[in-house]
Design an enzyme around this catalytic site. Structure first.
Site, PDB file in Angstrom:
ATOM      1  N   LEU A   1      54.417  47.354  38.865  1.00 42.61           N
ATOM      2  CA  LEU A   1      53.656  48.542  39.265  1.00 42.61           C
ATOM      3  C   LEU A   1      52.281  48.136  39.804  1.00 42.61           C
ATOM      4  O   LEU A   1      51.825  47.010  39.595  1.00 42.61           O
ATOM      5  CB  LEU A   1      53.518  49.474  38.062  1.00 42.61           C
ATOM      6  N   PRO A   2      51.601  49.069  40.491  1.00 41.80           N
ATOM      7  CA  PRO A   2      50.363  48.692  41.194  1.00 41.80           C
ATOM      8  C   PRO A   2      49.165  48.369  40.296  1.00 41.80           C
ATOM      9  O   PRO A   2      48.394  47.461  40.612  1.00 41.80           O
ATOM     10  CB  PRO A   2      50.042  49.918  42.058  1.00 41.80           C
TER      11      PRO A   2
ATOM     12  N   THR B   1      50.507  43.050  38.295  1.00 35.92           N
ATOM     13  CA  THR B   1      49.206  42.393  38.151  1.00 35.92           C
ATOM     14  C   THR B   1      48.193  43.473  37.803  1.00 35.92           C
ATOM     15  O   THR B   1      47.866  44.324  38.635  1.00 35.92           O
ATOM     16  CB  THR B   1      48.812  41.672  39.447  1.00 35.92           C
TER      17      THR B   1
ATOM     18  N   LYS C   1      46.219  34.591  35.672  1.00 30.36           N
ATOM     19  CA  LYS C   1      46.321  34.964  37.081  1.00 30.36           C
ATOM     20  C   LYS C   1      44.955  35.342  37.656  1.00 30.36           C
ATOM     21  O   LYS C   1      44.626  34.971  38.787  1.00 30.36           O
ATOM     22  CB  LYS C   1      47.314  36.096  37.310  1.00 30.36           C
TER      23      LYS C   1
ATOM     24  N   LYS D   1      41.728  43.302  45.495  1.00 24.09           N
ATOM     25  CA  LYS D   1      42.160  43.893  44.214  1.00 24.09           C
ATOM     26  C   LYS D   1      42.067  42.849  43.094  1.00 24.09           C
ATOM     27  O   LYS D   1      41.501  43.118  42.024  1.00 24.09           O
ATOM     28  CB  LYS D   1      43.612  44.398  44.317  1.00 24.09           C
TER      29      LYS D   1
END
Lengths: 297, 297
Positions: free
Chosen positions: A65-66, A97, A172, A247
């Site tokens: 998902l976003p 992420t 990450k 992002k």
């Protein structure tokens, strides 16, 4: 072969689910886009009418998902939170992420309720998702990691156990912040050398083999024409969009703020990607940030 | 075997000259330090009483000096400029790390007078100088490069032809600016991950094998204990001093200023090394810059 519920069939989730199907797993899919679901059904998936239906009876639940709000809404706080509908012993793998804080929050609730929830964000882009060569950075217990690995192996090549829950997101964020630093730094050094008369291929090769060597010089040179297969040699099409790097840098800044970890270099790189984005380049591959350095004709 | 005049027998020049002697060349040496000359005489050099005497009859002249002013003074503008005393067809190799502008100025005068003068700064530190594994970045014509290479091969491993005169200094300034960016960026990412609970070895390995991969993670990890042989695991002794990195960043800033090449990342890295230096760490290996990020007990 396992029963898998897969939620979120975007540019990344779609091909990831398709690789699970190809490997012989039974995959029940859900997405708000009916077209995305239809594509996966053609590939052999079962269409679920809701996220709840997709996870019913599933041994593995995978979400892509976003952002953190979507993940929290899906599992904890939405109209029909999935944590109320999981099969016993199901393993939930969130490959979105998202910010580490939300990942840790959802994982903490899961632990209270004896639910196996792990974070496993990916790198490698759409190309890696299609080819099944993604890297996964996983936050999980040893046992959960061992249970997830055979499934992640189907979708990826390098499966890293970063640490406990939340560690996948932290790893990450750190890696992609460093990537932003490498790409801007490499762009800056190449531009200065070329502006002073050096050949971009020669300077790239000198630095690649010297102490300036890094992933960008190895595989992803930002200077057009140095690497025929890099986005820089294809008008910065494809690859990893500036918007996505921006992002990820936001997630890194949030982690920095919450932990008071100094990020002078990451903050400067973020400012450069921000400037690049406001000039209309959000859809270009992130290596196009070198254009911020270059003289305009 | 050649007659070589060698001027500047410091931490780098001394072992470089010694390697030329070991390879069988006749080396006449000069340095303001009599102790440095005496060490080389023990190794088989001939002691010259002046720079002029060292270059008399030499086919190759090599200089290894601290800064541009010394190089200009030696060859052009001092009491007895060496350009007045070179043998016909001598090849002058300046291996000092100096500003590109001075290198270009000295080279331009040399060209007017039909003197072969090339810039060939090195990287690889004292260890590389002793072992004969330096990297040379050379600014020269094709013919001059070909003539210099057999001599440089004795002192180094990677001999790069960066371009015309001055290009060696430009390539080194670009590379070392990028190195400063990699080292601070790697320090920053590692510190943030560790502060958020990750193991430094695990995070280092994840980033090394992912898109954050770079020279520091491969060979020179700044976090103590990750690499047993890195300066970080030896109290930041040896290696490449913060003071020298600060010097090189000054050369990069000068090049940036003269060419209006934007250096937001290099400037930020320079500020970090400057802060590290003013806190008394100029003599420590440059990877100790990670201490600027770390919580004090």
């Amino acid at each position: 072969m396992a029963n898998i519920g897969f939620i979120g069939l975007g540019n990344m989730g779609g091909p990831m689910a398709a690789n699970l199907i190809k490997a012989g797993h039974s995959v029940s899919v859900f997405d708000l886009s009916k077209a995305a679901v239809a594509t996966l059904v053609t590939a052999g998936a079962t269409a679920a009418q809701s996220a709840k239906e997709a996870v019913t009876g599933a041994q593995f639940v995978i979400s892509m998902l976003p952002a953190g709000a979507h993940v929290e809404g899906l599992y904890l706080s939405g109209d029909d939170p999935l944590f109320d509908h999981l099969a016993e012993d199901a393993l939930v793998i969130d490959s979105s992420t998202i910010d580490a804080k939300t990942a840790q929050k959802v994982a903490a609730v899961a632990a209270q309720r004896d639910i196996n929830f792990i974070d496993a964000p990916v790198s490698g882009g759409v190309g890696g998702a299609v080819a099944g060569t993604l890297s996964f950075m996983v936050g999980a217990s040893e046992q959960q990691f061992a249970n997830a690995k055979p499934i992640l192996d189907v979708m990826g090549k390098n499966i890293f156990h970063a640490g406990v829950q939340g560690s996948g997101q932290i790893a990450k964020a750190c890696n992609n912040m460093l990537l932003a630093i490498l790409m801007t730094g490499t762009s800056e050094a190449l531009n200065m050398g070329v502006k002073n008369g050096l050949d971009p291929k020669v300077l790239s090769e000198i630095m690649r083999l010297s102490s300036g060597g890094n992933w960008a010089l190895e595989l992803y040179n930002p200077f057009p024409g140095v690497m025929p297969n890099a986005p820089a040699s294809n008008d910065y099409q494809g690859g990893f969009q500036t918007d996505l790097m921006f992002k990820d840098l936001g997630l890194a800044m949030e982690l920095s703020q919450l932990s008071a970890s100094p990020t002078p270099m990451g903050s400067q790189a973020r400012a450069l990607f921000n400037m690049h984005k406001v000039k209309g380049n959000g859809g270009l591959d992130f290596s196009s940030v070198i254009q911020q350095y270059q003289d305009q004709d």
